[in-house]
Design an enzyme around this catalytic site. Structure first.
Site, PDB file in Angstrom:
ATOM      1  N   SER A  38     -16.234   2.643  -0.165  1.00 34.20           N
ATOM      2  CA  SER A  38     -17.521   2.277  -0.903  1.00 34.20           C
ATOM      3  C   SER A  38     -18.271   1.619   0.154  1.00 34.20           C
ATOM      4  O   SER A  38     -19.613   1.647   0.059  1.00 34.20           O
ATOM      5  CB  SER A  38     -17.389   1.356  -2.106  1.00 34.20           C
ATOM      6  OG  SER A  38     -16.355   1.910  -2.789  1.00 34.20           O
ATOM      7  N   CYS A 148      -4.407 -10.174 -18.738  1.00 33.37           N
ATOM      8  CA  CYS A 148      -5.128  -9.705 -19.866  1.00 33.37           C
ATOM      9  C   CYS A 148      -4.428 -10.116 -21.186  1.00 33.37           C
ATOM     10  O   CYS A 148      -5.042 -10.557 -22.104  1.00 33.37           O
ATOM     11  CB  CYS A 148      -5.650  -8.308 -19.614  1.00 33.37           C
ATOM     12  SG  CYS A 148      -4.665  -7.256 -19.203  1.00 33.37           S
ATOM     13  N   HIS A 237      -6.674  -5.029 -26.387  1.00 35.05           N
ATOM     14  CA  HIS A 237      -5.021  -5.206 -26.272  1.00 35.05           C
ATOM     15  C   HIS A 237      -4.884  -5.907 -27.694  1.00 35.05           C
ATOM     16  O   HIS A 237      -5.110  -6.904 -28.066  1.00 35.05           O
ATOM     17  CB  HIS A 237      -4.562  -5.923 -25.153  1.00 35.05           C
ATOM     18  CG  HIS A 237      -4.590  -5.604 -23.890  1.00 35.05           C
ATOM     19  ND1 HIS A 237      -5.204  -4.121 -23.674  1.00 35.05           N
ATOM     20  CD2 HIS A 237      -4.485  -5.864 -22.676  1.00 35.05           C
ATOM     21  CE1 HIS A 237      -4.893  -4.002 -22.383  1.00 35.05           C
ATOM     22  NE2 HIS A 237      -4.619  -5.035 -21.668  1.00 35.05           N
TER      23      HIS A 237
HETATM   24  N1  LIG Z   1      -8.318  -3.736 -16.048  1.00 37.03           N
HETATM   25  C1  LIG Z   1      -8.012  -4.972 -16.799  1.00 37.03           C
HETATM   26  O1  LIG Z   1      -7.882  -4.913 -18.073  1.00 37.03           O
HETATM   27  C2  LIG Z   1      -7.547  -6.120 -16.038  1.00 37.03           C
HETATM   28  C3  LIG Z   1      -7.337  -7.577 -16.688  1.00 37.03           C
HETATM   29  C4  LIG Z   1      -7.020  -8.637 -16.001  1.00 37.03           C
HETATM   30  C5  LIG Z   1      -6.701  -8.584 -14.723  1.00 37.03           C
HETATM   31  N2  LIG Z   1      -7.042  -7.544 -13.995  1.00 37.03           N
HETATM   32  C6  LIG Z   1      -6.842  -7.506 -12.492  1.00 37.03           C
HETATM   33  O2  LIG Z   1      -8.232  -7.445 -11.994  1.00 37.03           O
HETATM   34  C7  LIG Z   1      -7.974  -6.672 -10.619  1.00 37.03           C
HETATM   35  C8  LIG Z   1      -8.949  -5.755 -10.583  1.00 37.03           C
HETATM   36  O3  LIG Z   1      -8.700  -4.551 -11.751  1.00 37.03           O
HETATM   37  P1  LIG Z   1      -9.247  -3.371 -12.103  1.00 37.03           P
HETATM   38  O4  LIG Z   1      -8.715  -2.743 -13.343  1.00 37.03           O
HETATM   39  O5  LIG Z   1     -10.700  -3.444 -12.145  1.00 37.03           O
HETATM   40  O6  LIG Z   1      -8.816  -2.230 -10.846  1.00 37.03           O
HETATM   41  P2  LIG Z   1      -9.833  -0.754 -10.341  1.00 37.03           P
HETATM   42  O7  LIG Z   1     -10.660  -0.343 -11.230  1.00 37.03           O
HETATM   43  O8  LIG Z   1      -8.751  -0.140  -9.642  1.00 37.03           O
HETATM   44  O9  LIG Z   1     -10.485  -1.346  -9.159  1.00 37.03           O
HETATM   45  C9  LIG Z   1     -10.252  -1.936  -7.837  1.00 37.03           C
HETATM   46  C10 LIG Z   1     -11.279  -2.452  -7.034  1.00 37.03           C
HETATM   47  O10 LIG Z   1     -10.895  -3.037  -5.954  1.00 37.03           O
HETATM   48  C11 LIG Z   1     -11.380  -2.368  -4.838  1.00 37.03           C
HETATM   49  N3  LIG Z   1     -10.407  -1.967  -3.753  1.00 37.03           N
HETATM   50  C12 LIG Z   1      -9.249  -1.472  -3.898  1.00 37.03           C
HETATM   51  N4  LIG Z   1      -8.493  -1.341  -2.719  1.00 37.03           N
HETATM   52  C13 LIG Z   1      -9.251  -2.022  -1.922  1.00 37.03           C
HETATM   53  C14 LIG Z   1      -8.815  -2.394  -0.517  1.00 37.03           C
HETATM   54  N5  LIG Z   1      -8.008  -1.873   0.118  1.00 37.03           N
HETATM   55  N6  LIG Z   1      -9.693  -3.116   0.053  1.00 37.03           N
HETATM   56  C15 LIG Z   1     -11.092  -3.363  -0.630  1.00 37.03           C
HETATM   57  N7  LIG Z   1     -11.402  -3.141  -2.096  1.00 37.03           N
HETATM   58  C16 LIG Z   1     -10.410  -2.781  -2.639  1.00 37.03           C
HETATM   59  C17 LIG Z   1     -11.881  -1.141  -5.367  1.00 37.03           C
HETATM   60  O11 LIG Z   1     -12.988  -0.638  -4.639  1.00 37.03           O
HETATM   61  P3  LIG Z   1     -13.299   0.995  -4.384  1.00 37.03           P
HETATM   62  O12 LIG Z   1     -14.173   1.533  -5.457  1.00 37.03           O
HETATM   63  O13 LIG Z   1     -14.155   1.146  -3.168  1.00 37.03           O
HETATM   64  O14 LIG Z   1     -11.990   1.981  -4.341  1.00 37.03           O
HETATM   65  C18 LIG Z   1     -12.437  -1.339  -6.678  1.00 37.03           C
HETATM   66  O15 LIG Z   1     -13.706  -2.072  -6.447  1.00 37.03           O
HETATM   67  C19 LIG Z   1      -6.730  -6.234 -10.622  1.00 37.03           C
HETATM   68  O16 LIG Z   1      -6.099  -7.254  -9.610  1.00 37.03           O
HETATM   69  C20 LIG Z   1      -6.067  -6.290 -11.970  1.00 37.03           C
HETATM   70  O17 LIG Z   1      -4.684  -6.547 -12.099  1.00 37.03           O
HETATM   71  C21 LIG Z   1      -7.303  -6.174 -14.646  1.00 37.03           C
END
Ligand SMILES: NC(=O)c1ccc[n+]([C@@H]2O[C@H](COP(=O)([O-])OP(=O)(O)OC[C@H]3O[C@@H](n4cnc5c(N)ncnc54)[C@H](OP(=O)(O)O)[C@@H]3O)[C@@H](O)[C@H]2O)c1
Length: 345
Positions: A38, A148, A237
């Protein structure tokens, strides 16, 4: 206005941060950071915006930067929505550079000197920040929110814990697809299906619940057993919860305790605090995921079907909460509001 950076801004949780911070009275997104994929593109191009409200204009044209703490300049707070494998080191770098990092990732949640806040429950754990700064020799701080499903669970558990005590509990989840990030679970795996496995989730629910309901230095000593399942809902959830209480707990008394429950965010009137952290419904077939996940603007846990549990001798009930709002970005923003009021930011 305090200037905020969102790390992982293009992902599922990152987008909810951008959405919820649009028009926030205290915080303004001034930096969006994500992966090499990105970097250098506008947020509009890089994010593939998937929310039902329009992409905030001010953020749409921002250039996405690297998650390197040296590339992020002139911000007052850092929100992290990075995958855990990436978050650990990056969040430490930001804290070392003097930033307060409010994280959704699991990398630091169980560190003994890191507060894991679900703010209606355990705001007092912010006292760990002093210990963290002393031990790690940094001026910044890392504060996390729980996973979550744990966030949704612990809100209704807190009034039970305070009024009746808890010996043990069992929880069985029905977790939405958005909990797996984007693109998450392949459609051919999840449509018309239930997957009875979410990697690492059961252990997180068990240990994080004890940490949140314990004191800053000692986890609560009740036993927790969880079984986690991915179902084909998009957000929200649902959890079936069975609690063995220390004192006799009649369903009506439990409902009353939940209804009356408020925490520091309500007392301080924080902007993102729901009026009621727990909403009790008596309709026989509620809560339902599609109908009830946005209660309290997605910040409340809705509880229904509170009844006696004939096996554990306490109560059983259904809990429902929005995983990317209360369970992720919304909880992070509420934590940041609390940290600001308490002058950590
Ligand atoms: N989804 C939920 O309900 C939820 C709830 C609680 C906590 N979480 C936690 O929140 C975090 C994010 O979850 P998500 O669901 O939003 O995941 P996601 O949709 O996969 O988004 C991941 C984000 O991190 C970036 N990223 C991935 N690899 C990277 C790297 N090597 N270097 C820099 N940036 C990187 C991605 O950027 P690009 O777009 O550029 O790839 C994207 O912006 C996780 O730790 C997850 O466990 C999620």
């Amino acid at each position: 206005m305090l200037k905020a950076a969102v790390l992982g801004a293009t992902g599922n949780v990152g987008q909810i941060f951008v959405q919820l911070l649009d028009g926030h009275p205290w915080f303004e997104v001034t930096t969006v950071a994500a992966s090499e994929r990105s970097k250098g593109r506008t947020y509009n191009e890089a994010s593939r915006w998937r929310q039902s409200t329009p992409i905030p204009e001010a953020v749409a044209q921002m250039e996405v930067v690297d998650i390197d703490s040296r590339a992020v300049k002139d911000v007052d707070i850092v929100f992290s929505a990075l995958p855990s494998a990436v978050a650990g080191k990056v969040e430490e770098d930001f804290a070392s550079a003097g930033y307060v990092v409010v994280s959704n990732a699991s990398a630091h949640r169980m560190d003994p000197d890191v507060p894991m806040l679900n703010p209606e429950i355990n705001c007092s754990h912010v006292s760990l920040i002093e210990e963290q700064r002393r031990k790690r020799k940094w001026d910044g701080a890392i504060v996390t929110n729980p996973n979550c499903s744990t966030t949704v669970l612990t809100l209704p558990l807190k009034p039970i814990f305070d009024e009746f005590g808890i010996n043990s509990l069992i929880v069985s989840t029905m977790q939405a697809i958005s909990g797996a990030g984007y693109p998450g679970v392949a459609s051919l795996d999840i449509v018309d299906n239930v997957i009875p496995f979410i990697g690492g989730e059961e252990n997180k629910m068990e240990t994080e619940t004890q940490k949140i309901l314990g004191t800053a230095s000692k986890p609560a000593d009740f036993k927790v057993s969880s079984s986690c399942h991915r179902v084909s809902t998009i957000d929200g959830h649902m959890e079936a919860v069975f609690v063995e209480t220390k004192k006799k707990a009649e369903p009506n008394a439990v409902a009353e305790a939940m209804e009356n429950f408020v925490g520091e965010p309500q007392k301080l009137k924080l902007p993102s605090a729901p009026e009621k952290p727990v909403i009790v419904t008596w309709e026989k077939d509620r809560p339902q995921t599609r109908l009830d996940r946005m209660e309290g603007k997605g910040m409340s846990t809705v509880v229904g079907r509170i009844r006696k549990d004939p096996v554990l001798g306490g109560v059983k009930f259904i809990a429902l909460g929005h995983n990317t709002i209360r369970g992720a970005a919304g909880c992070g923003i509420l934590n940041a509001e609390y940290l600001k009021v308490k002058k950590f930011i």
